[in-house]
Motif scaffolding. Sequence first.
Motif, PDB file in Angstrom:
ATOM      1  N   GLY A 141     105.649  51.870  28.576  1.00 35.21           N
ATOM      2  CA  GLY A 141     104.225  51.777  28.240  1.00 35.21           C
ATOM      3  C   GLY A 141     103.998  51.597  26.749  1.00 35.21           C
ATOM      4  N   VAL A 142     104.740  52.344  25.941  1.00 36.30           N
ATOM      5  CA  VAL A 142     104.609  52.211  24.488  1.00 36.30           C
ATOM      6  C   VAL A 142     105.049  50.820  24.040  1.00 36.30           C
ATOM      7  CG1 VAL A 142     105.527  53.022  22.272  1.00 36.30           C
ATOM      8  CG2 VAL A 142     104.779  54.673  23.979  1.00 36.30           C
ATOM      9  N   LEU A 143     106.143  50.337  24.605  1.00 35.77           N
ATOM     10  CA  LEU A 143     106.614  49.006  24.213  1.00 35.77           C
ATOM     11  C   LEU A 143     105.647  47.909  24.657  1.00 35.77           C
ATOM     12  CD1 LEU A 143     110.441  49.438  24.813  1.00 35.77           C
ATOM     13  CD2 LEU A 143     109.194  49.480  22.651  1.00 35.77           C
ATOM     14  N   PHE A 182     102.135  45.578  20.451  1.00 36.91           N
ATOM     15  CA  PHE A 182     101.354  44.615  19.676  1.00 36.91           C
ATOM     16  C   PHE A 182     100.097  45.271  19.113  1.00 36.91           C
ATOM     17  CE2 PHE A 182      97.938  41.477  19.436  1.00 36.91           C
ATOM     18  CZ  PHE A 182      98.491  40.573  18.537  1.00 36.91           C
ATOM     19  N   ASP A 183      99.361  45.962  19.977  1.00 30.26           N
ATOM     20  CA  ASP A 183      98.115  46.576  19.527  1.00 30.26           C
ATOM     21  C   ASP A 183      98.363  47.814  18.673  1.00 30.26           C
ATOM     22  OD1 ASP A 183      95.887  44.980  20.584  1.00 30.26           O
ATOM     23  OD2 ASP A 183      96.924  45.329  22.472  1.00 30.26           O
ATOM     24  N   ILE A 184      99.451  48.511  18.925  1.00 29.60           N
ATOM     25  CA  ILE A 184      99.799  49.651  18.068  1.00 29.60           C
ATOM     26  C   ILE A 184     100.060  49.160  16.647  1.00 29.60           C
ATOM     27  CG2 ILE A 184     101.547  51.421  17.597  1.00 29.60           C
ATOM     28  CD1 ILE A 184     101.818  51.745  20.659  1.00 29.60           C
ATOM     29  N   LEU A 185     100.780  48.042  16.535  1.00 31.15           N
ATOM     30  CA  LEU A 185     101.058  47.475  15.205  1.00 31.15           C
ATOM     31  C   LEU A 185      99.790  46.942  14.543  1.00 31.15           C
ATOM     32  CD1 LEU A 185     104.467  45.690  15.762  1.00 31.15           C
ATOM     33  CD2 LEU A 185     104.006  47.745  14.410  1.00 31.15           C
ATOM     34  N   LYS A 186      98.871  46.405  15.332  1.00 39.53           N
ATOM     35  CA  LYS A 186      97.605  45.938  14.756  1.00 39.53           C
ATOM     36  C   LYS A 186      96.764  47.111  14.254  1.00 39.53           C
ATOM     37  CE  LYS A 186      97.714  41.473  15.252  1.00 39.53           C
ATOM     38  NZ  LYS A 186      97.513  40.541  14.157  1.00 39.53           N
ATOM     39  N   ALA A 187      96.793  48.232  14.986  1.00 44.10           N
ATOM     40  CA  ALA A 187      96.018  49.402  14.586  1.00 44.10           C
ATOM     41  C   ALA A 187      96.704  50.170  13.460  1.00 44.10           C
ATOM     42  CB  ALA A 187      95.798  50.324  15.780  1.00 44.10           C
ATOM     43  N   PHE A 188      98.030  50.255  13.533  1.00 43.47           N
ATOM     44  CA  PHE A 188      98.804  51.004  12.543  1.00 43.47           C
ATOM     45  C   PHE A 188      99.997  50.153  12.089  1.00 43.47           C
ATOM     46  CE2 PHE A 188      97.166  53.997  15.756  1.00 43.47           C
ATOM     47  CZ  PHE A 188      96.264  54.695  14.969  1.00 43.47           C
ATOM     48  N   PRO A 189      99.806  49.284  11.101  1.00 45.41           N
ATOM     49  CA  PRO A 189     100.878  48.379  10.683  1.00 45.41           C
ATOM     50  C   PRO A 189     102.146  49.088  10.200  1.00 45.41           C
ATOM     51  CG  PRO A 189      98.775  47.696   9.746  1.00 45.41           C
ATOM     52  CD  PRO A 189      98.557  49.022  10.392  1.00 45.41           C
ATOM     53  N   ALA A 241     103.615  51.492  11.618  1.00 42.01           N
ATOM     54  CA  ALA A 241     104.294  52.137  12.750  1.00 42.01           C
ATOM     55  C   ALA A 241     105.509  51.360  13.234  1.00 42.01           C
ATOM     56  CB  ALA A 241     103.322  52.340  13.902  1.00 42.01           C
ATOM     57  N   TRP A 242     105.818  50.231  12.637  1.00 41.82           N
ATOM     58  CA  TRP A 242     106.925  49.406  13.138  1.00 41.82           C
ATOM     59  C   TRP A 242     108.272  50.120  13.131  1.00 41.82           C
ATOM     60  CZ3 TRP A 242     110.999  48.094  10.115  1.00 41.82           C
ATOM     61  CH2 TRP A 242     110.828  48.164   8.734  1.00 41.82           C
ATOM     62  N   PRO A 243     108.602  51.001  12.151  1.00 40.56           N
ATOM     63  CA  PRO A 243     109.899  51.688  12.250  1.00 40.56           C
ATOM     64  C   PRO A 243     109.989  52.598  13.484  1.00 40.56           C
ATOM     65  CG  PRO A 243     109.045  51.872  10.013  1.00 40.56           C
ATOM     66  CD  PRO A 243     107.957  51.308  10.866  1.00 40.56           C
ATOM     67  N   VAL A 244     108.888  53.245  13.815  1.00 42.89           N
ATOM     68  CA  VAL A 244     108.868  54.125  14.989  1.00 42.89           C
ATOM     69  C   VAL A 244     109.067  53.300  16.261  1.00 42.89           C
ATOM     70  CG1 VAL A 244     107.452  55.730  16.331  1.00 42.89           C
ATOM     71  CG2 VAL A 244     107.408  55.811  13.834  1.00 42.89           C
ATOM     72  N   LEU A 245     108.415  52.147  16.330  1.00 51.66           N
ATOM     73  CA  LEU A 245     108.566  51.283  17.504  1.00 51.66           C
ATOM     74  C   LEU A 245     109.990  50.742  17.612  1.00 51.66           C
ATOM     75  CD1 LEU A 245     105.170  49.379  17.459  1.00 51.66           C
ATOM     76  CD2 LEU A 245     105.901  51.164  19.045  1.00 51.66           C
ATOM     77  N   LEU A 246     110.611  50.428  16.478  1.00 53.48           N
ATOM     78  CA  LEU A 246     112.008  49.970  16.504  1.00 53.48           C
ATOM     79  C   LEU A 246     112.944  51.069  16.988  1.00 53.48           C
ATOM     80  CD1 LEU A 246     112.415  47.750  13.309  1.00 53.48           C
ATOM     81  CD2 LEU A 246     112.398  47.045  15.701  1.00 53.48           C
ATOM     82  N   VAL A 247     112.696  52.302  16.554  1.00 55.07           N
ATOM     83  CA  VAL A 247     113.508  53.436  17.019  1.00 55.07           C
ATOM     84  C   VAL A 247     113.311  53.646  18.520  1.00 55.07           C
ATOM     85  CG1 VAL A 247     113.776  55.953  16.866  1.00 55.07           C
ATOM     86  CG2 VAL A 247     113.643  54.581  14.784  1.00 55.07           C
TER      87      VAL A 247
END
Length: 155
Positions: free
Chosen positions: A38-40, A44-51, A53-59
């Motif tokens: 679900g997070v993955l 796209f929208d998580i990165l748009k809202a919180f740019p 946050a990309w390291p957390v998404l990569l982890v």
Amino acid sequence: MNVLKKKPAPAEAVDTTGTSVLNPADYRLPVWFFGFEGVLAAAFDILKAFPSAWPVLLVLLAANIIVSLTMMRGRLKLAKALWRGKETRRVAIALVLLRIGSHFAMNALGMTITSSLGHIFFALVMAATTIGLLAYSQHTAIRTLTTASAGTSAR
């Protein structure tokens, strides 16, 4: 008592009737795995809202891959059944089309999402849709595997 003396272990009973039926609980994916997905799906929208946050998404992506290749190894039969099924491929395509189509439709109506709150809402919708569709696909695949397993053991 002499612990160094080797005694043969008693033989375990072996089912030779071939009537073992697949236990659906053995193949059910854990709930937290759906959270990863679900997070993955909402990335796209998580990165748009919180740019930032990309390291957390990569982890999370790396953790998802590692968990899938290690802890979920025993559920490969379910995964293969899921990806062989036309329904799962339709779900994956539908999610991509939902993502792209909704943004095109909103742009056509002149309602682009620009605020963080809008992206958070859209991320929640995408995550919930993904989790719901994956849970449904899993249920269908387990039902199919159970039916196929029951059918082969009845022969």
